[in-house]
Design a protein around this motif. Structure first.
Motif, PDB file in Angstrom:
ATOM      1  N   GLY A  47      39.985  36.091  14.947  1.00 48.34           N
ATOM      2  CA  GLY A  47      40.603  37.060  15.531  1.00 48.34           C
ATOM      3  C   GLY A  47      39.677  38.490  15.321  1.00 48.34           C
ATOM      4  O   GLY A  47      40.352  39.670  15.847  1.00 48.34           O
ATOM      5  N   ASP A  63      35.444  27.645  20.767  1.00 51.51           N
ATOM      6  CA  ASP A  63      36.196  27.865  19.484  1.00 51.51           C
ATOM      7  C   ASP A  63      35.250  29.024  18.707  1.00 51.51           C
ATOM      8  O   ASP A  63      35.684  29.533  17.844  1.00 51.51           O
ATOM      9  CB  ASP A  63      36.132  26.742  18.477  1.00 51.51           C
ATOM     10  N   TYR A  64      34.277  29.561  19.658  1.00 56.82           N
ATOM     11  CA  TYR A  64      33.314  30.746  19.013  1.00 56.82           C
ATOM     12  C   TYR A  64      33.237  31.613  20.068  1.00 56.82           C
ATOM     13  O   TYR A  64      33.086  31.334  21.335  1.00 56.82           O
ATOM     14  CB  TYR A  64      31.899  30.173  18.675  1.00 56.82           C
ATOM     15  N   LYS A  87      33.958  32.750  14.484  1.00 59.44           N
ATOM     16  CA  LYS A  87      34.847  31.928  15.068  1.00 59.44           C
ATOM     17  C   LYS A  87      35.977  32.712  15.618  1.00 59.44           C
ATOM     18  O   LYS A  87      36.690  33.591  14.971  1.00 59.44           O
ATOM     19  CB  LYS A  87      35.366  31.012  13.665  1.00 59.44           C
ATOM     20  N   LYS A  88      36.593  31.948  16.665  1.00 62.20           N
ATOM     21  CA  LYS A  88      37.422  32.754  17.703  1.00 62.20           C
ATOM     22  C   LYS A  88      38.807  32.896  16.850  1.00 62.20           C
ATOM     23  O   LYS A  88      39.521  34.099  16.889  1.00 62.20           O
ATOM     24  CB  LYS A  88      37.838  32.020  18.950  1.00 62.20           C
ATOM     25  N   SER A  89      39.193  31.969  15.948  1.00 65.01           N
ATOM     26  CA  SER A  89      40.475  32.277  15.220  1.00 65.01           C
ATOM     27  C   SER A  89      40.603  33.097  14.108  1.00 65.01           C
ATOM     28  O   SER A  89      41.407  33.246  13.820  1.00 65.01           O
ATOM     29  CB  SER A  89      40.554  30.619  14.433  1.00 65.01           C
TER      30      SER A  89
END
Ligand SMILES: N[C@@H](CCC(=O)N[C@@H](CS)C(=O)NCC(=O)O)C(=O)O
Length: 341
Positions: free
Chosen positions: A138, A215-216, A134-136
């Motif tokens: 980091g 988002d990924y 998941k990009k969030s």
């Protein structure tokens, strides 16, 4: 003058060649395929590699190699059936005779050869294990996933690779091992796991199917070598050679610049190698006990390796993969066909 020793060797070699020239090729798999009239291929479910289209017709990179095989055996790209099977189920299913071949992104490994009794045809896709996160979070590299929960598909090489990676880097992770592909993908979207690990190609194909692909992120790092190759049961040399030379025909055609569109032009070539390859000179195919035009027929029906790649997964397709290692050796890649002579 030849020494008597050299002469002896030459005579022995000539005798061996003569003796083997007419050898009947026996092969239980090929005999069964001929009798049945179709090739049974085990595949996966990632669109781009293998999936039925809206009309129910199987399409994809690996599927096209199945069609090429049907051309070699029957001169008909439709005489092949595709059935999906999970990574956990498919090797036992191949062993029990449910399939004649797997074209499902199987990695060639020494254990699968010696311990499990499989043979592999030429690598059709050079891959490596990746991580989809998941990009969030980091995260930019695998080592950042210290303590993370990671989804792994059971029965894959990924199980051992990810454990090795964390052991080697002296970090920890919590494995969640899942068999079903839908559940595997859902685990990431639902937040049950922080990341998925699988062949990078598979993760790339899965990512674009997600509700919110952006988002990924597929991390650039590769944790392993995953040479994906056709797999068959050990013990059928004739079938193995048919698989080998079918794949090589697509690779050789790309190296020579022969495409679906221009293959008929090449029939007029004066180059003796091209004449043999395309069966204009029938001597090679006759010696192999194959249709002398089998390579021509494959190119005409399915195209060369590059065409198969571009059509299904290349830059202009929905998938957008780079060729990377999967280009001819003459262009810096790893694809290399032994000679057609
Ligand atoms: N290359 C690994 C993984 C094989 C694998 O999981 N392949 C993907 C396709 S490249 C797959 O089957 N995914 C599940 C599916 O398609 O349903 C192995 O041989 O163990």
């Amino acid at each position: 003058m030849k020494s008597s020793r050299t002469l002896g060797y030459s005579l022995a070699l000539a005798g061996w060649l003569a003796g083997s020239a007419g050898a009947a090729w026996a092969g239980p798999t090929l005999d069964a395929i001929r009798q049945r009239g179709t090739i049974k291929v085990g595949v996966g479910t990632s669109p781009g590699f293998f999936a039925p289209d809206s009309a129910g017709k199987w399409q994809g990179f690996f599927v096209d190699f199945g069609r090429a095989l049907a051309v070699t055996v029957f001169n008909d790209p439709e005489k092949v059936s595709f059935t999906s099977s999970s990574p956990q189920q498919r090797l036992p299913a191949l062993q029990s005779g449910e399939f004649d071949i797997l074209l499902s992104g199987v990695t060639q490994t020494v254990t699968r050869a010696f311990k499990l009794g499989f043979h592999f045809g030429p690598v059709v896709f050079y891959d490596g294990q990746g991580l989809l996160v998941k990009k969030s979070l980091g995260v930019t590299k695998a080592a950042d996933l210290d303590g993370a929960t990671i989804g792994i598909q059971s029965g894959t090489t990924g199980e051992l690779n990810i454990a090795d990676f964390f052991r080697k880097s002296k970090k920890t992770f919590k494995p969640v091992v899942i068999e079903e592909t839908k559940e595997f993908v859902n685990a990431l979207e639902s937040g049950r796991v922080d990341a998925l690990t699988q062949d990078a190609s598979d993760l790339g194909l899965r990512r674009i199917q997600l509700g919110k692909p952006d988002d990924y992120v597929l991390l650039p790092e590769r944790l392993s070598k995953e040479p994906l190759a056709p797999a068959i049961r050990a013990g059928d040399d004739r079938w193995l050679e048919i698989v080998n030379w079918t794949v090589f025909a697509t690779i050789q055609a790309e190296e020579l610049g022969i495409t679906q569109a221009n293959v008929d032009e090449f029939l007029k070539s004066d180059d003796p190698g091209i004449k043999r390859f395309l069966g204009v000179d029938k001597s090679l195919g006759e010696a192999l006990e194959l249709d002398p035009k089998f390579a021509y027929n494959i190119i005409k029906a399915v195209g060369n390796y590059g065409e198969i790649f571009e059509r299904n997964i290349g830059k202009k397709s929905k998938v957008g993969f780079e060729r990377g290692y999967n280009q001819p050796w003459t262009q810096g890649g790893l694809l290399y066909s032994p000679p057609f002579r």
